[in-house]
Design a protein around this motif. Sequence first.
Motif, PDB file in Angstrom:
ATOM      1  N   SER A 240      -4.385  -3.127  -2.436  1.00 58.20           N
ATOM      2  CA  SER A 240      -3.249  -1.875  -2.261  1.00 58.20           C
ATOM      3  C   SER A 240      -2.682  -1.540  -3.756  1.00 58.20           C
ATOM      4  N   ASP A 241      -2.532  -2.356  -4.598  1.00 64.51           N
ATOM      5  CA  ASP A 241      -1.987  -2.235  -5.812  1.00 64.51           C
ATOM      6  C   ASP A 241      -2.725  -1.108  -6.747  1.00 64.51           C
ATOM      7  N   GLN A 242      -4.054  -1.118  -6.466  1.00 68.28           N
ATOM      8  CA  GLN A 242      -4.711  -0.124  -7.255  1.00 68.28           C
ATOM      9  C   GLN A 242      -4.831   1.406  -6.781  1.00 68.28           C
ATOM     10  N   VAL A 243      -4.055   1.403  -5.578  1.00 67.79           N
ATOM     11  CA  VAL A 243      -4.205   2.847  -5.092  1.00 67.79           C
ATOM     12  C   VAL A 243      -2.713   3.664  -4.796  1.00 67.79           C
TER      13      VAL A 243
ATOM     14  N   ASP B 191     -12.214   1.025   2.253  1.00 69.06           N
ATOM     15  CA  ASP B 191     -11.022   1.476   2.510  1.00 69.06           C
ATOM     16  C   ASP B 191      -9.921   0.877   1.794  1.00 69.06           C
ATOM     17  N   VAL B 192      -8.638   0.691   2.083  1.00 68.66           N
ATOM     18  CA  VAL B 192      -7.601   0.145   1.357  1.00 68.66           C
ATOM     19  C   VAL B 192      -6.761  -0.904   2.258  1.00 68.66           C
ATOM     20  N   ASN B 193      -6.439  -1.850   1.513  1.00 66.17           N
ATOM     21  CA  ASN B 193      -5.769  -2.997   2.452  1.00 66.17           C
ATOM     22  C   ASN B 193      -4.534  -2.581   3.043  1.00 66.17           C
ATOM     23  N   SER B 194      -3.562  -1.586   2.306  1.00 65.72           N
ATOM     24  CA  SER B 194      -2.657  -1.319   3.186  1.00 65.72           C
ATOM     25  C   SER B 194      -2.507  -0.594   4.638  1.00 65.72           C
ATOM     26  N   LEU B 195      -3.706   0.159   4.735  1.00 62.98           N
ATOM     27  CA  LEU B 195      -3.843   0.762   5.962  1.00 62.98           C
ATOM     28  C   LEU B 195      -4.456  -0.279   7.046  1.00 62.98           C
ATOM     29  N   VAL B 196      -5.317  -1.377   6.391  1.00 63.80           N
ATOM     30  CA  VAL B 196      -5.696  -2.414   7.187  1.00 63.80           C
ATOM     31  C   VAL B 196      -4.713  -3.151   7.820  1.00 63.80           C
ATOM     32  N   TRP B 197      -3.487  -3.410   6.896  1.00 58.00           N
ATOM     33  CA  TRP B 197      -2.725  -4.185   7.560  1.00 58.00           C
ATOM     34  C   TRP B 197      -1.630  -3.469   8.437  1.00 58.00           C
ATOM     35  N   TRP B 198      -1.498  -1.998   8.477  1.00 52.63           N
ATOM     36  CA  TRP B 198      -0.919  -1.301   9.387  1.00 52.63           C
ATOM     37  C   TRP B 198      -1.798  -1.374  10.870  1.00 52.63           C
ATOM     38  N   LYS B 199      -3.121  -1.203  10.631  1.00 54.29           N
ATOM     39  CA  LYS B 199      -3.679  -1.227  12.035  1.00 54.29           C
ATOM     40  C   LYS B 199      -3.644  -2.629  12.857  1.00 54.29           C
TER      41      LYS B 199
ATOM     42  N   PRO C 216       4.840   4.887   9.908  1.00 53.09           N
ATOM     43  CA  PRO C 216       4.985   4.560   8.810  1.00 53.09           C
ATOM     44  C   PRO C 216       5.909   5.543   7.953  1.00 53.09           C
ATOM     45  N   LEU C 217       6.674   5.205   7.110  1.00 49.07           N
ATOM     46  CA  LEU C 217       7.376   6.323   6.205  1.00 49.07           C
ATOM     47  C   LEU C 217       6.805   5.711   4.656  1.00 49.07           C
ATOM     48  N   LEU C 218       6.551   4.607   4.504  1.00 49.36           N
ATOM     49  CA  LEU C 218       6.235   4.109   2.990  1.00 49.36           C
ATOM     50  C   LEU C 218       5.660   2.842   3.016  1.00 49.36           C
ATOM     51  N   PHE C 219       4.710   2.719   2.163  1.00 48.79           N
ATOM     52  CA  PHE C 219       3.732   1.244   1.892  1.00 48.79           C
ATOM     53  C   PHE C 219       4.015   0.970   0.412  1.00 48.79           C
ATOM     54  N   ARG C 220       4.284  -0.222   0.310  1.00 43.20           N
ATOM     55  CA  ARG C 220       4.382  -0.863  -1.077  1.00 43.20           C
ATOM     56  C   ARG C 220       3.810  -2.035  -1.446  1.00 43.20           C
ATOM     57  N   ALA C 221       2.959  -2.250  -2.395  1.00 47.48           N
ATOM     58  CA  ALA C 221       2.283  -3.563  -2.537  1.00 47.48           C
ATOM     59  C   ALA C 221       2.842  -4.108  -3.761  1.00 47.48           C
ATOM     60  N   PHE C 222       2.662  -5.468  -3.858  1.00 45.39           N
ATOM     61  CA  PHE C 222       3.235  -6.397  -5.018  1.00 45.39           C
ATOM     62  C   PHE C 222       1.983  -7.452  -5.345  1.00 45.39           C
ATOM     63  N   VAL C 223       1.737  -7.589  -6.434  1.00 44.86           N
ATOM     64  CA  VAL C 223       1.001  -8.921  -6.815  1.00 44.86           C
ATOM     65  C   VAL C 223       1.709  -9.791  -7.500  1.00 44.86           C
ATOM     66  N   ARG C 224       1.574 -11.328  -7.003  1.00 44.92           N
ATOM     67  CA  ARG C 224       2.589 -12.242  -7.434  1.00 44.92           C
ATOM     68  C   ARG C 224       1.891 -12.683  -8.807  1.00 44.92           C
ATOM     69  N   GLN C 225       3.001 -12.842  -9.686  1.00 37.81           N
ATOM     70  CA  GLN C 225       2.642 -13.086 -11.038  1.00 37.81           C
ATOM     71  C   GLN C 225       2.089 -14.706 -11.080  1.00 37.81           C
ATOM     72  N   ALA C 226       1.278 -15.055 -12.085  1.00 41.18           N
ATOM     73  CA  ALA C 226       1.035 -16.510 -12.537  1.00 41.18           C
ATOM     74  C   ALA C 226       2.156 -17.560 -12.376  1.00 41.18           C
TER      75      ALA C 226
END
Length: 460
Positions: free
Chosen positions: A77-80, A158-166, A200-210
């Motif tokens: 999701s963070d690439q979209v 597909d994109v992970n955000s919309l998969v989670w929404w489903k 849904p009004l808004l989706f937001r993705a985060f990547v955990r830092q090392a």
Amino acid sequence: MSGKHNITGIALEGRGASWIVLDAPSGAGEASVNECQFDSEVSGIISSGGEEAQQAGAKLREALGAVKGDVAVSLPSDQVLLRMLDLPTTDPAEIEGMVGLQIDKLSPFPVENMVVAHEVISRKESGVTVAGIAVRRDIVNHASELLKAASIVPTRVDVNSLVWWKLIRASGSLLDEGRQVFIIFRGPSSEFVVVRDGEPLLFRAFVRQAGQDDASFMAEICEELGYTLMSLELEHGAFHDFSVSLWYSGILDEEVLSKPRQLGGGNLESNSLDTLPGLAEGAASRCMDEEAIDLTPADLIHERGRRAFRKTLFRTLAGVGAVWLLSLGVLFGGVAVQKARLRSVQGSIAEINDAAMGVRELRRKVRTISLYTDRSRSALECLREVSIKQPSGVDLTTFHYKKADTLTIGGEASGVNLVYDFKKNMDTSSLFEGVTLDGPKRSRGKEIFELEAKLPGGEE
């Protein structure tokens, strides 16, 4: 999609891929999800492409083996770029045009450099609510490199955000009325979804830092969520009365749970991700939905058609051969008839090959023109890239550009994490060969730092 065979769902996230095979008619899957680990983060691989994408694809091919039937691939999701849009029309052609215009306004890149798609979330008499999705064309091309190296021709991307929404909708957690916040808290990456009256009004993705622990990762998510809710008040009204639903696996410490509980005013609904199907299964099930988005690159669509044609051609030739042999056994005169049929098929193949050569020549010319008009590493493009990667809370104080050599930027931030976030974001950029960080150093209540980005030499 035919719906008469298996569907393989492949989810790309974190440092690898997971997959599962579903029976298309029944939707039943295997007992467990399979996984393959890469040498680095998927987001970085599809940002840079090249040898990394080839190596990751080879690993996936070795682990996955031959794939039959339809294949659904879900991207990180963070690439979209994903935005919810309310459009005053129900006409599909008008919806597509309006989504393109809105994405062109929201995206920092020209729309011709993006792959744009949309998915209708809900329909009303006055119009529709859609999820507008855009991803940089180079990201899609690099993902294509990885899939080709894995011998995968996807039926749908597909994109992970919309998969989670489903998966959230299927869990029965949505309310018909009221405001909700869903936090999907996972090891490699996390997401949140802000919902009003079941939409849904808004989706937001985060990547955990090392090396980032659960507590600091959850604090980062909740801090950003708080800012997001305040920004939504301008358009959708105050978000004072809302529920927080946290989804996670295993057990979380009270220090981690305290952040979302505080955000929800003391109330927190905890749910186990183990009760939901995984991303891979969600991607496979969405492949059976004809209205779901598809970000499949054009070259893979061409490859998909080529394989389908070849399969049909082989079946046709096999049928012709069977009839020919049968006719030969019954009557020798049937040989002439079968030869005529074979010449007809060969003529069709020659016509198709001529058309394919024309398409390849056109694509070669387009690539040549693109090569000579590329200004992707000019000072303006570098400034644009830095602006995209710059987190909120980081201020730039200096910007020194040395053509075909280095870009040096200095700045200050209120905290060290913002500086490291900036460095991590710059590392994912395909525009620079390498980024080094000097600092941060505390001075006058600010964290002072300097980033030096290496530019490939000799490019215009």
